[in-house]
Write a protein that holds these residues in place. Structure first.
Motif, PDB file in Angstrom:
ATOM      1  N   TYR A  78      37.113  40.206  43.423  1.00 32.54           N
ATOM      2  CA  TYR A  78      35.752  39.782  43.746  1.00 32.54           C
ATOM      3  C   TYR A  78      35.103  39.135  42.518  1.00 32.54           C
ATOM      4  CZ  TYR A  78      36.170  42.579  47.997  1.00 32.54           C
ATOM      5  OH  TYR A  78      36.575  43.072  49.209  1.00 32.54           O
ATOM      6  N   PRO A  79      34.035  38.364  42.730  1.00 33.01           N
ATOM      7  CA  PRO A  79      33.313  37.757  41.605  1.00 33.01           C
ATOM      8  C   PRO A  79      32.839  38.815  40.611  1.00 33.01           C
ATOM      9  CG  PRO A  79      32.608  36.777  43.676  1.00 33.01           C
ATOM     10  CD  PRO A  79      33.487  37.935  44.037  1.00 33.01           C
ATOM     11  N   ALA A  80      32.829  38.434  39.341  1.00 31.96           N
ATOM     12  CA  ALA A  80      32.563  39.380  38.252  1.00 31.96           C
ATOM     13  C   ALA A  80      31.101  39.341  37.820  1.00 31.96           C
ATOM     14  CB  ALA A  80      33.462  39.060  37.058  1.00 31.96           C
ATOM     15  N   VAL A  81      30.500  40.525  37.685  1.00 26.43           N
ATOM     16  CA  VAL A  81      29.110  40.652  37.242  1.00 26.43           C
ATOM     17  C   VAL A  81      29.026  41.722  36.158  1.00 26.43           C
ATOM     18  CG1 VAL A  81      26.745  41.157  37.929  1.00 26.43           C
ATOM     19  CG2 VAL A  81      28.269  40.001  39.544  1.00 26.43           C
ATOM     20  N   VAL A 107      32.673  42.762  41.699  1.00 25.94           N
ATOM     21  CA  VAL A 107      33.189  43.716  40.717  1.00 25.94           C
ATOM     22  C   VAL A 107      32.154  43.787  39.608  1.00 25.94           C
ATOM     23  CG1 VAL A 107      34.957  44.172  38.996  1.00 25.94           C
ATOM     24  CG2 VAL A 107      35.603  43.304  41.237  1.00 25.94           C
ATOM     25  N   VAL A 108      31.563  44.951  39.417  1.00 25.00           N
ATOM     26  CA  VAL A 108      30.462  45.120  38.472  1.00 25.00           C
ATOM     27  C   VAL A 108      30.888  46.060  37.352  1.00 25.00           C
ATOM     28  CG1 VAL A 108      28.040  45.746  38.192  1.00 25.00           C
ATOM     29  CG2 VAL A 108      28.841  44.831  40.390  1.00 25.00           C
ATOM     30  N   LEU A 142      35.923  40.357  32.168  1.00 26.82           N
ATOM     31  CA  LEU A 142      36.707  39.188  32.561  1.00 26.82           C
ATOM     32  C   LEU A 142      38.207  39.447  32.487  1.00 26.82           C
ATOM     33  CD1 LEU A 142      34.583  36.356  30.928  1.00 26.82           C
ATOM     34  CD2 LEU A 142      34.752  36.931  33.358  1.00 26.82           C
ATOM     35  N   ALA A 143      38.614  40.464  31.744  1.00 32.46           N
ATOM     36  CA  ALA A 143      40.033  40.809  31.652  1.00 32.46           C
ATOM     37  C   ALA A 143      40.473  41.781  32.748  1.00 32.46           C
ATOM     38  CB  ALA A 143      40.326  41.412  30.280  1.00 32.46           C
ATOM     39  N   LEU A 144      39.540  42.305  33.522  1.00 28.85           N
ATOM     40  CA  LEU A 144      39.903  43.248  34.581  1.00 28.85           C
ATOM     41  C   LEU A 144      40.732  42.563  35.666  1.00 28.85           C
ATOM     42  CD1 LEU A 144      36.560  45.227  35.169  1.00 28.85           C
ATOM     43  CD2 LEU A 144      38.658  46.100  34.113  1.00 28.85           C
ATOM     44  N   ASP A 146      40.602  43.289  38.640  1.00 23.53           N
ATOM     45  CA  ASP A 146      39.707  43.229  39.804  1.00 23.53           C
ATOM     46  C   ASP A 146      38.912  41.935  39.849  1.00 23.53           C
ATOM     47  OD1 ASP A 146      39.894  45.875  38.397  1.00 23.53           O
ATOM     48  OD2 ASP A 146      39.135  46.627  40.296  1.00 23.53           O
ATOM     49  N   ALA A 147      38.672  41.338  38.664  1.00 21.56           N
ATOM     50  CA  ALA A 147      37.779  40.186  38.585  1.00 21.56           C
ATOM     51  C   ALA A 147      38.439  38.948  39.176  1.00 21.56           C
ATOM     52  CB  ALA A 147      37.383  39.936  37.134  1.00 21.56           C
ATOM     53  N   GLY A 148      37.746  38.336  40.136  1.00 19.88           N
ATOM     54  CA  GLY A 148      38.305  37.184  40.820  1.00 19.88           C
ATOM     55  C   GLY A 148      37.740  35.860  40.378  1.00 19.88           C
ATOM     56  N   THR A 149      36.969  35.836  39.282  1.00 20.09           N
ATOM     57  CA  THR A 149      36.391  34.587  38.777  1.00 20.09           C
ATOM     58  C   THR A 149      36.652  34.467  37.283  1.00 20.09           C
ATOM     59  OG1 THR A 149      34.250  35.743  38.572  1.00 20.09           O
ATOM     60  CG2 THR A 149      34.589  34.377  40.536  1.00 20.09           C
TER      61      THR A 149
END
Length: 288
Positions: A78-81, A107-108, A142-144, A146-149
């Motif tokens: 998912y998009p990263a926040v 993803v927060v 950003l390295a997770l 889970d992060a999709g962006t």
């Protein structure tokens, strides 16, 4: 307030018994209170996800920063926040906001930067080292997997708005790694600046913010905060920068996390509207 309660009393007396039974004992609070929203961020909207959370940590120099990660259940990306807390720290009330945001489909990562440096809740002075800890949190996010962006959005409230601003501008992460800036009643001034600067000026870094920005305040916001926010927004808009300000009627500071004992219907309306507006805004900016 007195006239409203007089009206409610008159209604209770004048309504037939059958009609009176339709109203709960705690009218009007139970008419609008929603445990699903308060605890897990559930809304009757298309983008609504069950949320899972976990704790992790990352290094910022020699400091280990705890970080709460909230994301929709399942294995999708998912998009990263990056959620940057304010003077309250990352307490239980603020953690609920993290979950409500993740429930919109993000993803927060929410670093607890105070705990990393053993700073007590509600500090007066600002420790500039925290800005480096927030920046390290951006790299962690950003390295997770889970992060999709490739980029993230900075999402904050109160003093977190200042720390996010510094990461975007002073540390030159806007455009490169940050696509947007969202903040609830941000402190748009150096907390260590003298009083006249707090009231009559905003942080000069705000003039350099170029990425799309979305800011929320209540009409009853503290004067010294509202003035600097509105002045900064006006200056950015005059420069042609993509910044929007939403002012909610009937609420003040903390409408996103005010606890049940003092929470109002207006707080809930503002919080639900703001998180949905923010979600649409973030998805638009992180669309790749």
């Amino acid at each position: 307030m007195t006239s409203r309660w007089m009206l409610l009393c008159l209604l209770a007396v004048s309504l037939p018994a059958a009609a009176q039974e339709e109203f709960p004992a705690r009218f009007p609070a139970e008419q609008w209170w929603d445990d699903g929203w308060w605890e897990t961020g559930r809304l009757e909207v298309p983008e609504n996800h069950a949320v899972t959370t976990r704790w992790s940590a990352y290094a910022s120099g020699e400091v280990e920063v705890p970080v709460l990660i909230a994301r929709p259940e399942g294995g999708d990306r998912y998009p990263a926040v990056l959620f940057v807390h304010g003077r309250r720290g990352l307490d239980d009330l603020v953690q609920r906001h993290v979950r409500r945001l993740a429930a919109r489909g993000f993803v927060v990562a929410a670093p607890d930067v105070f705990s990393g440096r053993f700073i007590e809740k509600l500090p007066i002075e600002h420790d500039y080292a925290l800005e480096g800890d927030v920046e390290a949190g951006l790299d962690f996010l950003l390295a997770l997997p889970d992060a999709g962006t490739r980029k993230a959005c900075l999402y904050s409230h109160t003093r977190g708005g200042y720390m996010s601003l510094k990461v975007a501008v002073s540390r030159d992460r806007q455009h490169r790694d940050v696509a947007c800036y969202v903040s609830y009643y941000p402190h748009l001034q150096d907390p260590n600046a003298p009083e006249p600067m707090q009231v009559y000026r905003y942080a000069p870094e705000a003039d350099a913010l170029e990425i799309p920005a979305l800011i929320f305040i209540g009409e009853n916001e503290q004067y010294q905060r509202r003035r600097s926010i509105e002045t900064a927004v006006r200056a950015l808009q005059d420069k042609g920068r993509p910044v929007q300000l939403f002012i909610y009627p009937g609420v003040g500071r903390g409408f996103d996390f005010r606890p049940p004992a003092v929470r109002t219907f207006a707080d809930d309306l503002a919080a639900k509207d703001a998180v949905q507006r923010a979600a649409r805004f973030i998805r638009l900016q992180l669309r790749e």
